[in-house]
Write a protein that holds these residues in place. Structure first.
Motif, PDB file in Angstrom:
ATOM      1  N   MET A   1       0.798  -1.300   0.151  1.00  0.00           N
ATOM      2  CA  MET A   1       0.195   0.323   0.334  1.00  0.00           C
ATOM      3  C   MET A   1       0.758   1.361  -0.078  1.00  0.00           C
ATOM      4  SD  MET A   1      -2.674  -0.584   3.007  1.00  0.00           S
ATOM      5  CE  MET A   1      -3.380  -2.841   2.533  1.00  0.00           C
ATOM      6  N   THR A   2       1.594   1.550   0.938  1.00  0.00           N
ATOM      7  CA  THR A   2       3.063   2.091   1.126  1.00  0.00           C
ATOM      8  C   THR A   2       3.877   2.335  -0.690  1.00  0.00           C
ATOM      9  OG1 THR A   2       2.914   2.181   3.353  1.00  0.00           O
ATOM     10  CG2 THR A   2       4.585   3.742   2.498  1.00  0.00           C
ATOM     11  N   ARG A   3       4.100   1.534  -0.809  1.00  0.00           N
ATOM     12  CA  ARG A   3       4.543   1.418  -1.900  1.00  0.00           C
ATOM     13  C   ARG A   3       3.558   2.093  -3.334  1.00  0.00           C
ATOM     14  NH1 ARG A   3       7.187  -2.936  -0.779  1.00  0.00           N
ATOM     15  NH2 ARG A   3       5.417  -4.280  -2.095  1.00  0.00           N
ATOM     16  N   ALA A   4       2.206   1.613  -3.610  1.00  0.00           N
ATOM     17  CA  ALA A   4       1.707   2.722  -3.737  1.00  0.00           C
ATOM     18  C   ALA A   4       0.961   4.106  -4.139  1.00  0.00           C
ATOM     19  CB  ALA A   4       0.239   1.074  -4.429  1.00  0.00           C
ATOM     20  N   GLY A   5       1.769   4.746  -2.821  1.00  0.00           N
ATOM     21  CA  GLY A   5       1.458   5.468  -2.727  1.00  0.00           C
ATOM     22  C   GLY A   5      -0.151   6.228  -0.899  1.00  0.00           C
ATOM     23  N   ALA A   6      -0.127   4.607  -0.594  1.00  0.00           N
ATOM     24  CA  ALA A   6      -0.942   4.778   0.111  1.00  0.00           C
ATOM     25  C   ALA A   6      -1.236   6.093   1.451  1.00  0.00           C
ATOM     26  CB  ALA A   6      -1.680   3.936   0.672  1.00  0.00           C
ATOM     27  N   ASP A   7      -1.681   6.600   1.969  1.00  0.00           N
ATOM     28  CA  ASP A   7      -1.356   7.840   2.920  1.00  0.00           C
ATOM     29  C   ASP A   7      -1.143   6.281   4.458  1.00  0.00           C
ATOM     30  OD1 ASP A   7      -0.482  10.242   1.504  1.00  0.00           O
ATOM     31  OD2 ASP A   7      -2.662   9.926   0.798  1.00  0.00           O
ATOM     32  N   ASP A   8      -2.145   5.699   4.147  1.00  0.00           N
ATOM     33  CA  ASP A   8      -2.602   5.166   5.504  1.00  0.00           C
ATOM     34  C   ASP A   8      -3.159   3.881   5.140  1.00  0.00           C
ATOM     35  OD1 ASP A   8      -2.291   3.983   8.303  1.00  0.00           O
ATOM     36  OD2 ASP A   8      -3.218   6.239   9.319  1.00  0.00           O
ATOM     37  N   TYR A   9      -4.064   2.863   6.303  1.00  0.00           N
ATOM     38  CA  TYR A   9      -4.116   1.610   5.693  1.00  0.00           C
ATOM     39  C   TYR A   9      -5.060   1.543   7.463  1.00  0.00           C
ATOM     40  CZ  TYR A   9      -0.731  -1.171   8.006  1.00  0.00           C
ATOM     41  OH  TYR A   9      -0.184  -1.623   8.863  1.00  0.00           O
ATOM     42  N   LEU A  10      -6.445   1.428   7.161  1.00  0.00           N
ATOM     43  CA  LEU A  10      -7.108   0.319   8.734  1.00  0.00           C
ATOM     44  C   LEU A  10      -7.858  -0.866   8.027  1.00  0.00           C
ATOM     45  CD1 LEU A  10      -9.508   3.573   8.808  1.00  0.00           C
ATOM     46  CD2 LEU A  10      -7.637   2.653  10.562  1.00  0.00           C
ATOM     47  N   ALA A  11      -7.724  -1.638   8.928  1.00  0.00           N
ATOM     48  CA  ALA A  11      -7.958  -2.769   8.315  1.00  0.00           C
ATOM     49  C   ALA A  11     -10.113  -2.599   9.042  1.00  0.00           C
ATOM     50  CB  ALA A  11      -7.650  -4.041   9.696  1.00  0.00           C
ATOM     51  N   LYS A  12     -10.724  -3.520   8.242  1.00  0.00           N
ATOM     52  CA  LYS A  12     -11.996  -3.642   7.917  1.00  0.00           C
ATOM     53  C   LYS A  12     -12.845  -3.513   9.286  1.00  0.00           C
ATOM     54  CE  LYS A  12     -12.979  -3.614   3.363  1.00  0.00           C
ATOM     55  NZ  LYS A  12     -13.605  -3.909   2.226  1.00  0.00           N
ATOM     56  N   SER A  13     -11.855  -4.329  10.284  1.00  0.00           N
ATOM     57  CA  SER A  13     -12.440  -4.879  11.352  1.00  0.00           C
ATOM     58  C   SER A  13     -12.386  -4.180  12.702  1.00  0.00           C
ATOM     59  CB  SER A  13     -12.144  -6.107  11.921  1.00  0.00           C
ATOM     60  OG  SER A  13     -10.637  -5.824  12.070  1.00  0.00           O
ATOM     61  N   ASP A  14     -11.265  -2.685  12.273  1.00  0.00           N
ATOM     62  CA  ASP A  14     -11.304  -1.933  12.482  1.00  0.00           C
ATOM     63  C   ASP A  14     -11.580  -0.377  12.778  1.00  0.00           C
ATOM     64  OD1 ASP A  14      -9.579  -1.613  14.952  1.00  0.00           O
ATOM     65  OD2 ASP A  14      -8.088  -0.491  14.030  1.00  0.00           O
ATOM     66  N   LEU A  15     -12.598  -0.472  12.271  1.00  0.00           N
ATOM     67  CA  LEU A  15     -12.657   0.723  12.031  1.00  0.00           C
ATOM     68  C   LEU A  15     -13.784   1.702  14.081  1.00  0.00           C
ATOM     69  CD1 LEU A  15     -14.563   0.373   8.085  1.00  0.00           C
ATOM     70  CD2 LEU A  15     -12.490   1.253   8.788  1.00  0.00           C
TER      71      LEU A  15
ATOM     72  N   SER B   1      -8.131 -15.376  -0.368  1.00  0.00           N
ATOM     73  CA  SER B   1      -8.301 -15.244   0.949  1.00  0.00           C
ATOM     74  C   SER B   1      -8.443 -14.006   0.714  1.00  0.00           C
ATOM     75  CB  SER B   1      -7.162 -14.868   1.201  1.00  0.00           C
ATOM     76  OG  SER B   1      -6.250 -16.619   1.104  1.00  0.00           O
ATOM     77  N   HIS B   2      -8.195 -12.711   0.535  1.00  0.00           N
ATOM     78  CA  HIS B   2      -8.237 -11.043   0.687  1.00  0.00           C
ATOM     79  C   HIS B   2     -10.773 -10.803   0.428  1.00  0.00           C
ATOM     80  CE1 HIS B   2      -9.143  -6.932   0.991  1.00  0.00           C
ATOM     81  NE2 HIS B   2      -9.809  -7.444  -0.006  1.00  0.00           N
ATOM     82  N   GLU B   3     -10.544 -12.182  -0.570  1.00  0.00           N
ATOM     83  CA  GLU B   3     -12.076 -12.150  -0.962  1.00  0.00           C
ATOM     84  C   GLU B   3     -12.759 -12.480   0.158  1.00  0.00           C
ATOM     85  OE1 GLU B   3     -13.890  -9.905  -3.150  1.00  0.00           O
ATOM     86  OE2 GLU B   3     -11.873  -9.754  -3.846  1.00  0.00           O
ATOM     87  N   PHE B   4     -12.452 -13.277   0.522  1.00  0.00           N
ATOM     88  CA  PHE B   4     -13.048 -14.254   2.131  1.00  0.00           C
ATOM     89  C   PHE B   4     -13.106 -13.463   3.301  1.00  0.00           C
ATOM     90  CE2 PHE B   4     -12.236 -18.842   0.484  1.00  0.00           C
ATOM     91  CZ  PHE B   4     -13.442 -19.012   0.178  1.00  0.00           C
ATOM     92  N   ARG B   5     -11.518 -12.505   3.261  1.00  0.00           N
ATOM     93  CA  ARG B   5     -11.748 -11.894   4.935  1.00  0.00           C
ATOM     94  C   ARG B   5     -12.937 -10.562   4.385  1.00  0.00           C
ATOM     95  NH1 ARG B   5      -7.495 -12.005   8.316  1.00  0.00           N
ATOM     96  NH2 ARG B   5      -5.880 -12.937   6.752  1.00  0.00           N
ATOM     97  N   THR B   6     -13.159  -9.966   3.968  1.00  0.00           N
ATOM     98  CA  THR B   6     -13.642  -9.300   3.423  1.00  0.00           C
ATOM     99  C   THR B   6     -15.220  -8.934   3.756  1.00  0.00           C
ATOM    100  OG1 THR B   6     -12.272  -7.958   1.463  1.00  0.00           O
ATOM    101  CG2 THR B   6     -14.323  -7.185   1.605  1.00  0.00           C
ATOM    102  N   PRO B   7     -15.796  -9.859   2.436  1.00  0.00           N
ATOM    103  CA  PRO B   7     -17.458 -10.659   3.531  1.00  0.00           C
ATOM    104  C   PRO B   7     -17.429 -11.149   4.961  1.00  0.00           C
ATOM    105  CG  PRO B   7     -16.642 -12.024   1.582  1.00  0.00           C
ATOM    106  CD  PRO B   7     -15.546 -10.910   2.224  1.00  0.00           C
ATOM    107  N   LEU B   8     -16.577 -11.623   5.689  1.00  0.00           N
ATOM    108  CA  LEU B   8     -16.348 -12.059   6.494  1.00  0.00           C
ATOM    109  C   LEU B   8     -16.467 -11.276   8.048  1.00  0.00           C
ATOM    110  CD1 LEU B   8     -13.663 -15.585   6.835  1.00  0.00           C
ATOM    111  CD2 LEU B   8     -16.109 -15.065   7.245  1.00  0.00           C
ATOM    112  N   THR B   9     -15.243  -9.557   7.663  1.00  0.00           N
ATOM    113  CA  THR B   9     -15.273  -9.154   8.325  1.00  0.00           C
ATOM    114  C   THR B   9     -16.804  -8.561   8.631  1.00  0.00           C
ATOM    115  OG1 THR B   9     -12.960  -8.640   7.791  1.00  0.00           O
ATOM    116  CG2 THR B   9     -14.559  -6.957   8.857  1.00  0.00           C
ATOM    117  N   VAL B  10     -17.391  -8.081   7.824  1.00  0.00           N
ATOM    118  CA  VAL B  10     -18.741  -7.382   7.880  1.00  0.00           C
ATOM    119  C   VAL B  10     -19.523  -8.747   8.478  1.00  0.00           C
ATOM    120  CG1 VAL B  10     -20.614  -6.163   6.171  1.00  0.00           C
ATOM    121  CG2 VAL B  10     -18.398  -6.351   5.726  1.00  0.00           C
TER     122      VAL B  10
ATOM    123  N   ASP C   1     -15.624 -17.191  13.395  1.00  0.00           N
ATOM    124  CA  ASP C   1     -14.466 -17.601  13.388  1.00  0.00           C
ATOM    125  C   ASP C   1     -13.002 -18.830  12.671  1.00  0.00           C
ATOM    126  OD1 ASP C   1     -14.143 -15.244  15.292  1.00  0.00           O
ATOM    127  OD2 ASP C   1     -14.592 -16.478  17.700  1.00  0.00           O
ATOM    128  N   ASP C   2     -14.038 -19.451  12.431  1.00  0.00           N
ATOM    129  CA  ASP C   2     -13.067 -20.612  12.158  1.00  0.00           C
ATOM    130  C   ASP C   2     -13.304 -20.615  11.060  1.00  0.00           C
ATOM    131  OD1 ASP C   2     -14.295 -22.722  14.250  1.00  0.00           O
ATOM    132  OD2 ASP C   2     -16.080 -23.184  13.341  1.00  0.00           O
TER     133      ASP C   2
END
Length: 852
Positions: free
Chosen positions: A104-118, A505-514, A546-547
């Motif tokens: 993310m940093t290399r691509a130019g992001a200024d910060d990042y957040l986990a969706k579970s940490d909003l 893995s990411h596509e799984f994690r995103t709906p799981l977080t929601v 969680d599983d």
């Protein structure tokens, strides 16, 4: 402590670039929970919509999804940054590990957040960081423009001094600098290098006839030709005037002669005319060859100059070196018998030549006379290596044509042309047609014949070697192309597999977080009251989430382990703290499965040296596995102890489940291995949990074991070393796969507060490889044990410094201080386990001199 709401004269415009409306709505609600924070919320579902919003709306900050539908959100970010877009962007991801953060940093992001940490504080902190980094980025861009301009000017000045203005080759001064370094290197390591001194034949006449412009063009074409023929490792320079010089590293005399011949032929093939006449002969070069060893590099150049003089004396358009004479002398032994074929339509001249050959000492030969080309071809068909003397005028046939027929028929043996007129152009025609040497009929005598035979034999030896080398090179290139094709295919398949795992893995994690977030809102009654039965159902949902999250973590970990990029941040910590951090999760899992979980207390345990996050993963995997294999009402216990006050702390996870058959005990640690029939849980994993647990324990210098009896239960135990360098170092050194280990010290170069030093400690942890060790000996001092030899340490230190500079460009809370890294020594073999540890202890005590 609640973050301070940024004071703004107007409401901020927030753009959510998110393909999932549920995730976008969740972000809007979390922003609305920030007290006193006023904002306008915009939503774009894809790349096109995001670009339209940014073009037509005064957006203050954008929140970008890491995976934007079928595309990668970072691709959009890179496009925005490359187009000059400087507005702050915060990336939202379901996987906030250090490697994702780095991309993310290399691509130019200024910060990042986990969706579970909003939560509000995290959002405010991200907004503040992003705004500050925007300012830093704008200042950095202006500085980079100035630095790049200065760098370009320095490069131009440097090139102007090192390159010849006419040809673009190395200048004499630059070439001298390179050969000086090569001579020192070759002398130190007993290696060989060679020098080619190249002179353009009759260049003065070309200048006089065609003019200086044509002469300059000729030199430029020759320079380009030399660069094309020579290897990338060779140094080609202009020695002065029409003289050029080539340095051939790692090349002996034979290799240098072969390279010189390739250059000579390439120049001939250029066909640069000496004059404007249509019958003008082409430009040629004479080349002198010399090789090390020598006391000084100047001696090698002097010998090359002497060889060049011989090449010009023998008629030019030649390559000459010491090796050619010596090789020919060995080939002409006193007992060697050769076949001599004289092709001459004048029997008298042929007989005269035979008599002159008989006067040569140590030459035994069989004599064959042919008066035309046809009989010569018949005679040579079974005598490919015969020595041929070919008359230049063969009746009505030219000797050049006959020679061409012989070479075309596969006759590769040495050929000496015999001519009544040693004219320069006739000689050039013969040499171009394939003659190895020439003699004038009026000069035939023992000395001339001996010299011609020696030269021809040398050329034949060289030609045969080149032909064999070309064949071998062709075979090697064919094999190389085949291997490269297979390797490319394997690399593509490997990358595709890893990309697939990461994306899935990411596509799984995103709906799981929601799912987990909204289920938690419902379970906690934030969206309305929940009945007891509904609460039980929601607990089941959370348990299954969680599983699935554990399965996603397993896929990511196994992918990183195979790629060798799974980072390890080992430090001193308390095992009881690691257990307490996962206690709530494990108790909820046990309650959902109706299994009794007991966690023992051990307050007197010493600190351990490990990565607490990795050990927590091990503990979760083992405990969840034990819960799954227990019946309802079963018991699972976790205990930590230090057996016999030894060097390890051991953690035991015991269950009274069905147990494991003896033949399956070893197999359970294999990847994708699952035991059939024993699993009570409805959620079946990939069979990766125990394999990953074993890998993570080994990364932390421990071991994992299992004891089990069918019908009675199982006990999984793993060890972690006590936080004592005297304990950890020997274990680490025994497991190193490299033959050398080095000790380095690092110290912060400026006085800074504890928060910055802690950040510097984390930075160092992530810069070291997983086979390296980092010990913090003081708040601002560290000792590093690196699995590397002397030659690797310079690159390692430079890499750390580059990473620090990159980090500081995107660090709004201030730069990390300069690190002073000093190499204390390198040890190999048996010395590792004693001398390195001894020096380490001395450095830790501050008594560096005692360890020397």
């Amino acid at each position: 402590m609640q973050a301070e709401v940024p004071s703004t004269p107007k409401a901020m415009t927030i753009l959510a670039i998110e393909d999932d409306p549920g995730d976008a709505e969740l972000l809007r609600r979390r922003l609305a929970q920030i007290p006193g924070f006023q904002f306008q919320f915009r939503h774009a579902r894809d790349t096109r919509g995001a670009k339209a919003e940014l073009s037509h709306t005064d957006v203050d900050i954008a929140f970008l999804d890491y995976h934007l539908g079928a595309s990668n959100g970072l691709d959009l970010l890179e496009q925005l940054r490359s187009s000059g877009e400087t507005r702050p962007v915060v990336v939202l991801t379901g996987n906030a590990d250090v490697y994702t953060a780095a991309s993310m940093t290399r691509a130019g992001a200024d910060d990042y957040l986990a969706k579970s940490d909003l939560h509000p504080e995290a959002l405010l902190r991200a907004i503040k960081n992003a705004n500050e980094r925007q300012l830093v980025r704008e200042h950095s861009k202006r500085s980079e423009v100035i630095v790049e301009r200065l760098a370009d000017e320095n490069v131009e000045l440097s090139l102007a001094n090192r390159l010849d203005a006419l040809t673009g080759l190395l200048s004499r001064a630059a070439w001298t600098e390179i050969i000086t370094q090569e001579h020192e290197r070759s002398s130190r390591y007993s290696r060989t290098y060679s020098v080619l001194l190249i002179d353009v034949d009759y260049f003065k006449s070309l200048n006089d006839i065609r003019g200086h412009a044509a002469g300059d063009e000729c030199l430029n074409r020759l320079a380009k030709c030399f660069l094309e023929v020579c290897r990338s490792m060779d140094a080609v320079g202009r020695h002065g005037g029409e003289e050029f010089v080539v340095l051939l590293p790692e090349t002996d005399s034979d290799g240098a002669l072969a390279m010189g011949e390739r250059i000579r032929k390439a120049v001939w093939d250029l066909g640069i005319a000496r004059s404007d006449s249509p019958d003008a002969s082409p430009v040629t070069v004479s080349i002198g060859v010399a090789s090390s060893p020598a006391d000084q590099w100047e001696d090698v150049v002097t010998r090359a100059d002497e060889s060049l003089y011989v090449a010009k004396a023998l008629g030019r358009n030649l390559v000459w070196g010491e090796r050619a004479t010596k090789a020919t002398a060995r080939a002409q032994g006193p007992h060697e018998r050769i076949t001599v074929v004289v092709v001459d339509d004048d029997a008298g001249d042929a007989e005269l030549l035979r008599r002159q050959l008989e006067e040569l000492r140590n030459l035994s030969f069989d004599y064959i006379h042919c008066d035309n080309a046809k009989t010569a071809l018949t005679a040579l068909k079974s005598r490919q290596e015969a020595l041929v003397f070919l008359d230049y005028r063969l009746g009505e046939t030219s000797g050049v044509d006959t020679l061409g027929e012989l070479r075309a028929a596969g006759v590769l043996g040495p050929v000496i042309a015999v001519t009544g007129n040693a004219d320069e152009y006739i000689v050039a025609d013969l040499m171009r047609a394939g003659a190895d040497d020439y003699i004038a009929k009026g000069d035939v005598g023992p000395d001339v014949l001996r010299r011609a035979i020696r030269n021809a034999a040398s050329q034949y030896s060289r030609r045969s070697t080149e032909a064999r080398n070309r064949q071998l090179v062709a075979e090697l290139q064919s094999a190389k192309r085949s291997l490269e094709g297979k390797n490319r295919r394997l690399t593509e398949l490997y990358k595709t597999a890893h990309q697939f795992v990461d994306n899935v893995s990411h596509e799984f994690r995103t709906p799981l977080t929601v799912i987990k977030e909204f289920s938690s809102i419902l379970r906690d009654g934030l969206a309305g009251s929940v009945s007891t039965e509904q609460g039980e159902y929601l607990d089941i949902v959370l348990n299954r989430v969680d599983d699935l999250s554990t399965m996603v973590d397993d896929m990511l970990d196994i992918s990183k382990l195979e790629a060798g990029v799974l980072g390890v941040a080992r430090r001193n910590c308390q095992m009881q703290d690691v257990i307490q951090n996962v206690r709530t999760t494990l108790e909820r899992k046990a309650a959902a499965a109706k299994v009794n979980l007991t966690i023992g207390e051990a307050p007197t345990l010493p600190d351990v040296y490990c990565d607490p996050e990795k050990i927590a993963r091990v503990l979760i995997n083992l405990t969840v596995n034990a819960i799954k294999f227990c019946e309802e009402g079963g018991n699972v216990s976790i205990e930590a102890a230090r057996p016999d006050d030894g060097p390890f702390v051991r953690v035991r996870v015991t269950d009274n489940g069905r147990g494991i058959a003896p033949e399956n005990v070893e197999a359970i640690f294999e990847r994708f291995k699952q035991l059939e029939g024993n699993l009570r849980s409805s959620t079946k994993g990939f069979g990766l949990g125990l394999s990953i647990a074993k890998e993570l324990v080994h990364l932390n210098f421990g071991d994992i074991t299992v004891e089990s009896r069918l019908g009675e239960g199982s006990t999984f135990a793993f060890t972690v070393p006590v936080a004592d360098p005297a304990t950890v170092l020997p274990i680490c050194l025994r497991r190193l796969s490299t033959p050398a280990a080095s000790l380095l010290s690092a110290q912060a170069g400026a006085a800074v507060d504890a928060r910055v030093l802690d950040a510097l400690d984390g930075f160092l942890q992530h810069q070291l490889r997983r086979s390296d060790l980092l010990f913090r000996t003081a708040p601002d001092s560290w000792l590093i044990v690196a699995a590397a030899g002397e030659s690797e340490l310079g690159c390692m230190i430079a890499r750390i410094e580059r990473a620090r500079a990159d980090t500081n460009r995107n660090r709004p809370s201030g730069p990390l201080p300069l690190l002073r890294i000093e190499i204390k020594g390198t040890w190999r073999g048996f010395q590792q386990s004693r001398e390195l540890i001894k020096r380490f202890e001395c450095e830790r005590r501050g008594d560096a001199g005692a360890g020397i």
